[in-house]
Design a protein around this motif. Structure first.
Motif, PDB file in Angstrom:
ATOM      1  N   PHE A  56       9.562 -48.183 -51.970  1.00 31.81           N
ATOM      2  CA  PHE A  56       9.248 -47.443 -50.747  1.00 31.81           C
ATOM      3  C   PHE A  56      10.287 -47.738 -49.667  1.00 31.81           C
ATOM      4  CE2 PHE A  56       7.252 -47.630 -46.517  1.00 31.81           C
ATOM      5  CZ  PHE A  56       6.963 -46.283 -46.337  1.00 31.81           C
ATOM      6  N   PHE A  59      13.868 -46.400 -50.641  1.00 31.92           N
ATOM      7  CA  PHE A  59      14.059 -44.950 -50.536  1.00 31.92           C
ATOM      8  C   PHE A  59      13.857 -44.418 -49.121  1.00 31.92           C
ATOM      9  CE2 PHE A  59      12.816 -44.918 -55.215  1.00 31.92           C
ATOM     10  CZ  PHE A  59      14.130 -44.841 -55.627  1.00 31.92           C
ATOM     11  N   SER A  60      13.298 -45.243 -48.230  1.00 31.59           N
ATOM     12  CA  SER A  60      13.012 -44.722 -46.894  1.00 31.59           C
ATOM     13  C   SER A  60      13.464 -45.620 -45.747  1.00 31.59           C
ATOM     14  CB  SER A  60      11.503 -44.489 -46.768  1.00 31.59           C
ATOM     15  OG  SER A  60      10.807 -45.708 -46.897  1.00 31.59           O
ATOM     16  N   TYR A  63      15.554 -43.923 -42.888  1.00 35.56           N
ATOM     17  CA  TYR A  63      14.745 -42.949 -42.142  1.00 35.56           C
ATOM     18  C   TYR A  63      13.617 -43.633 -41.384  1.00 35.56           C
ATOM     19  CZ  TYR A  63      17.293 -39.853 -45.214  1.00 35.56           C
ATOM     20  OH  TYR A  63      18.289 -39.220 -45.893  1.00 35.56           O
ATOM     21  N   LEU A  64      13.036 -44.634 -41.993  1.00 35.33           N
ATOM     22  CA  LEU A  64      11.927 -45.358 -41.374  1.00 35.33           C
ATOM     23  C   LEU A  64      12.377 -46.031 -40.081  1.00 35.33           C
ATOM     24  CD1 LEU A  64       8.948 -46.043 -42.051  1.00 35.33           C
ATOM     25  CD2 LEU A  64       9.780 -48.147 -43.055  1.00 35.33           C
ATOM     26  N   THR A 136      21.925 -47.509 -49.818  1.00 32.76           N
ATOM     27  CA  THR A 136      20.632 -47.201 -50.442  1.00 32.76           C
ATOM     28  C   THR A 136      20.682 -45.964 -51.337  1.00 32.76           C
ATOM     29  OG1 THR A 136      19.819 -46.017 -48.474  1.00 32.76           O
ATOM     30  CG2 THR A 136      19.238 -48.352 -48.675  1.00 32.76           C
TER      31      THR A 136
END
Length: 196
Positions: A56, A59-60, A63-64, A136
Motif C-alpha cells: 500500500f 504504490f501510494s 501521492y499519499l 517507487t
C-alpha cells in the motif's frame, strides 16, 4: 536491480523485522503463554498484514504524502494509542496459564490489524521504500515485498521460538504475571521511543 541492492534490501528487512518492537514482543508473549501453534498463526497474520501495508505504501507513498501530508502523524498517534492499550491489557493479565483456552490468544487477524496500527511497521515501510526505491516503480516494490515476506515471517518466528523457551521457564502464574508486566512495560516503552 543489482545483486548488491537486493542484498542491501535483505539486510534492511532483516534488521527491521528482527529488532524488538510491538509485534515481536507480542509474538514472544503469546507463544510463551499459548504455545507454538498460536504464535505461528499470529506471526503469519502479522507478516501478511505488514506486506499488505508495505505494498500500500509502496504504490501510494508519493501521492499519499502530497495529498494527505498529515496522515503519517495521525497513523502514528493512532498506532501508539492502540499499542498502549495492548500494553495495559498485558500488564493487567493475571498470568494464569490456559493452554487449552485460546479465547484471548493473539490471532491471525490480530497480527494483521496490529501491523496497520504499528508505527514501527509504517516507519520501516516508508524509510525502506524511500531509501531503496525512491522512484517507487511497481516492479521494484513487488521485488522488495517478495524479499521482505520470508524474512519478516522467519524473524517473527524466531521471537515465537524464544517465547516457547521462555514459556518453559515461566510455568507458574506468578512468573508469567511477572513476564507479562515486564513485556507490557517494554511494549509501552517502545511507543514512547517512537515519539522521541
Amino acid at each position: 536491480m543489482t545483486v548488491s541492492l537486493l542484498v542491501s534490501m535483505s539486510l534492511f528487512a532483516l534488521a527491521a523485522s528482527l529488532s524488538p518492537g510491538p509485534v515481536n514482543i507480542l509474538s514472544l508473549s503469546g507463544s510463551a503463554r499459548y504455545g507454538l501453534k498460536v504464535g505461528l498463526v499470529f506471526v503469519t497474520g502479522a507478516t501478511f498484514g505488514f506486506i499488505a501495508l508495505f505494498l500500500f505504501i509502496g504504490f501510494s507513498l508519493h501521492y499519499l504524502n502530497l495529498v494527505l501530508p498529515w496522515i503519517t502523524q495521525a497513523i502514528q498517534w493512532l498506532g501508539i494509542c492502540f499499542l498502549i492499550y495492548l500494553s495495559y491489557q498485558l500488564f493487567m493479565d493475571n498470568g494464569e496459564l490456559q493452554v487449552n483456552n485460546n479465547g484471548h490468544a493473539p490471532s491471525f487477524i490480530t497480527g494483521t490489524v496490529m501491523q496497520w496500527l504499528n508505527p514501527k511497521a509504517w516507519l520501516a515501510s516508508m524509510s525502506g521504500i524511500s531509501a531503496y526505491i525512491p522512484q517507487t516503480k511497481p516492479n521494484e516494490v513487488l521485488v522488495f515485498a517478495g524479499i521482505y515476506l520470508p524474512i519478516c515471517w522467519l524473524s517473527l518466528a524466531i521471537w515465537v521460538g524464544v517465547g516457547i523457551v521462555v514459556g518453559q521457564y515461566f510455568q507458574s502464574h506468578q512468573k508469567m504475571r511477572f513476564m507479562n508486566k515486564t513485556l507490557a512495560l517494554l511494549l509501552a516503552g517502545s511507543c514512547f521511543m517512537l515519539l522521541v
